[in-house]
Design a protein around this motif. Structure first.
Motif, mmCIF file in Angstrom:
data_model
loop_
_atom_site.group_PDB
_atom_site.id
_atom_site.type_symbol
_atom_site.label_atom_id
_atom_site.label_comp_id
_atom_site.label_asym_id
_atom_site.label_seq_id
_atom_site.Cartn_x
_atom_site.Cartn_y
_atom_site.Cartn_z
ATOM 1 N N ILE A 258 0.846 -1.196 0.000
ATOM 2 C CA ILE A 258 0.000 0.000 0.000
ATOM 3 C C ILE A 258 0.879 1.243 0.000
ATOM 4 O O ILE A 258 1.885 1.313 0.724
ATOM 5 N N TRP A 259 0.465 2.212 -0.809
ATOM 6 C CA TRP A 259 1.133 3.515 -0.835
ATOM 7 C C TRP A 259 0.071 4.589 -0.634
ATOM 8 O O TRP A 259 -0.915 4.648 -1.369
ATOM 9 N N ALA A 273 -13.761 15.608 2.940
ATOM 10 C CA ALA A 273 -12.382 15.103 2.924
ATOM 11 C C ALA A 273 -12.331 13.832 2.076
ATOM 12 O O ALA A 273 -13.159 12.939 2.238
ATOM 13 N N THR A 274 -11.342 13.756 1.154
ATOM 14 C CA THR A 274 -11.166 12.575 0.299
ATOM 15 C C THR A 274 -9.825 11.931 0.614
ATOM 16 O O THR A 274 -8.771 12.565 0.476
ATOM 17 N N LEU A 275 -9.862 10.685 1.051
ATOM 18 C CA LEU A 275 -8.662 9.919 1.393
ATOM 19 C C LEU A 275 -8.330 8.981 0.237
ATOM 20 O O LEU A 275 -9.210 8.311 -0.311
ATOM 21 N N THR A 276 -7.036 8.909 -0.140
ATOM 22 C CA THR A 276 -6.591 8.118 -1.290
ATOM 23 C C THR A 276 -5.614 7.042 -0.843
ATOM 24 O O THR A 276 -4.714 7.307 -0.037
ATOM 25 N N CYS A 277 -5.791 5.828 -1.446
ATOM 26 C CA CYS A 277 -4.957 4.687 -1.069
ATOM 27 C C CYS A 277 -4.640 3.866 -2.325
ATOM 28 O O CYS A 277 -5.551 3.410 -3.016
ATOM 29 N N HIS A 278 -3.343 3.697 -2.651
ATOM 30 C CA HIS A 278 -2.897 2.892 -3.801
ATOM 31 C C HIS A 278 -2.486 1.501 -3.302
ATOM 32 O O HIS A 278 -1.675 1.392 -2.379
#
Length: 443
Positions: A258-259, A273-278
């Motif tokens: 995960i990044w 709020a928008t949280l991003t997870c790669h």
């Protein structure tokens, strides 16, 4: 004495004798001429006969024919006369035909002849067993012959039992992909990726390099990684159409990684709020968003989850609407498959309210005071509106996060009977603003 010449006429018998002799001489002359001509004619005919022995007018050609097509061998013989022509298979000495008669029992072979000079051997629906030499022979003494070679071209065919199939392997292992093909001439094997991407490889000396295609029956991948994942095409070709290919899918398994591009995110109350997870994982991971230790439901009016997937890569986003005090804190993005699990953390913290938000929160009270004042305005007199800049009214000494200009109803002095009430309202407004920003600085 006188001499007298007396002429005597010859007798008839003497003249006849003379004529007979002359006739005999002429007859003998013509007999000799005729004999000479006959001898000369006999000599010329003998030379011509010697020169008209059977001979091949053209050589028998070599032929290349794709599998399943028809082949024809021509054999042209001049001055054949009473002699016969035969076709023979060179490798096994089998007699195929004599003159116009087919001897072999192969129904695909027959002979055609148009003028007792040209004899054509036909082979229909050529098979690989027909490959070899074919001799045209004339039964003279000594025998004369010529031969041509039949080349049967066979398009490529991949041997599935000896070639690799789809494979799943753990990241870091070594892989050998094999592709075996038959055909004539022997096909060349070329490896390519179906998506057109280059192939990372390792040389014998350990040097890394990438290629668009690789030539050879074996494709060796050392320490395979997720970058090698995808479909590979093994293409066999030998210039005999059609070329053929085999598709081999390579799947590389690895635990989730995960990044998180932003690990801390500041927002104000009331904002989104928008949280991003790669995420990278194979097999595909199960992904979960959590607030502290509590799972966030996938379907909820407060939250919105978006997922974008491409190959082994996945992008997931969590949007939190209309933030409240209870929404601030630590959020976790979890990914898990059969090889392991991983998590990313994002801290959402509260930012101080902007000047606009402070004024908006107090605007309701100010409008109520303004309305009370306006009710005391003398009948027939209309309040005037002017632009009021709040950023200059409240000098807090702090850097302005946002500056907003609003139009608010303000009563000019002298336009209302109760001007003291208006001034009192204004003083309260300034006092409340100073108290709020003082508390913000101290905290």
């Amino acid at each position: 004495m006188t001499l007298e010449y007396v002429y005597k006429q010859p007798k008839y018998s003497d003249v006849s004798t003379y004529r007979c002799v002359w006739a005999l001489i002429s007859l003998f002359h013509w007999i000799v001429v005729i004999l000479l001509l006959l001898v000369s004619s006999h000599l010329v005919t003998g030379n011509d006969i010697a020169a008209l022995e059977p001979m091949f007018a053209d050589p028998v050609p070599n032929i290349s024919v794709p599998l399943g097509r028809d082949a024809s061998f021509p054999c042209v013989v001049d001055h054949l006369r009473q002699f016969k022509v035969a076709w023979i298979k060179v490798e096994n000495k089998a007699i195929l035909s004599i003159h116009k008669h087919v001897i072999t029992r192969n129904y695909r072979i027959f002979v055609s002849s148009s003028d007792n000079r040209q004899f054509v051997l036909h082979i229909k629906n050529v098979q690989e067993s027909d490959r070899g030499g074919y001799m045209c022979q004339v039964n003279t003494s000594p025998m004369i012959s010529q031969a041509g070679y039949l080349e049967v071209l066979v398009p490529p065919h991949i041997n599935e039992t000896e070639s690799s199939s789809d494979i799943t392997i753990r990241e870091g292992a070594d892989v050998v992909l094999i592709c075996k093909a038959d055909g004539y001439p022997l096909p060349n094997i070329t490896w390519r990726r179906e998506d057109g991407q280059r192939i990372p490889l390792t040389a014998v000396n350990g040097k890394k390099f990438v290629v668009a295609s690789y030539l050879g029956e074996q494709l060796i991948i050392t320490r395979i990684s997720r970058l090698h994942m995808g479909a590979y095409l093994c293409i066999a070709s030998n210039d005999v159409p059609p070329s053929i290919s085999r598709r081999i899918v390579v799947e590389v398994e690895f635990p989730p990684v995960i990044w998180v591009p932003t690990q801390t995110l500041g927002r104000r109350i009331g904002e989104d709020a928008t949280l991003t997870c790669h995420i990278e994982a194979h097999p595909t991971s199960m992904n979960t968003w959590m607030k502290e230790v509590k799972n966030i439901p996938a379907e909820h009016s407060k939250y919105q989850t978006d997922i974008q997937k491409r190959s082994y890569k996945l992008l997931t986003k969590l949007t939190i609407r209309d933030l409240r005090e209870t929404d601030f804190g630590l959020y976790r993005c979890l990914a898990q498959n059969k090889l392991g699990q991983f998590e990313g953390k994002i801290n959402v913290y509260e930012l101080p309210l902007s000047v606009t938000q402070v004024l908006n929160s107090m605007l309701g009270e100010e409008l109520q005071l303004s309305t009370h004042v306006q009710t005391n305005v003398r009948e027939g007199q209309q309040a005037k509106m002017e632009e009021f800049n709040f950023s200059t009214v409240v000098p807090t000494g702090l850097p302005a996060i946002e500056q907003t200009h609003r139009k608010v109803a303000v009563i000019k002095p002298g336009t209302a009977n109760n001007s003291s009430t208006n001034r009192t309202s204004y003083m309260y407004f300034v006092l409340f603003s100073l108290l709020y920003f003082t508390r913000s600085v101290i905290s």
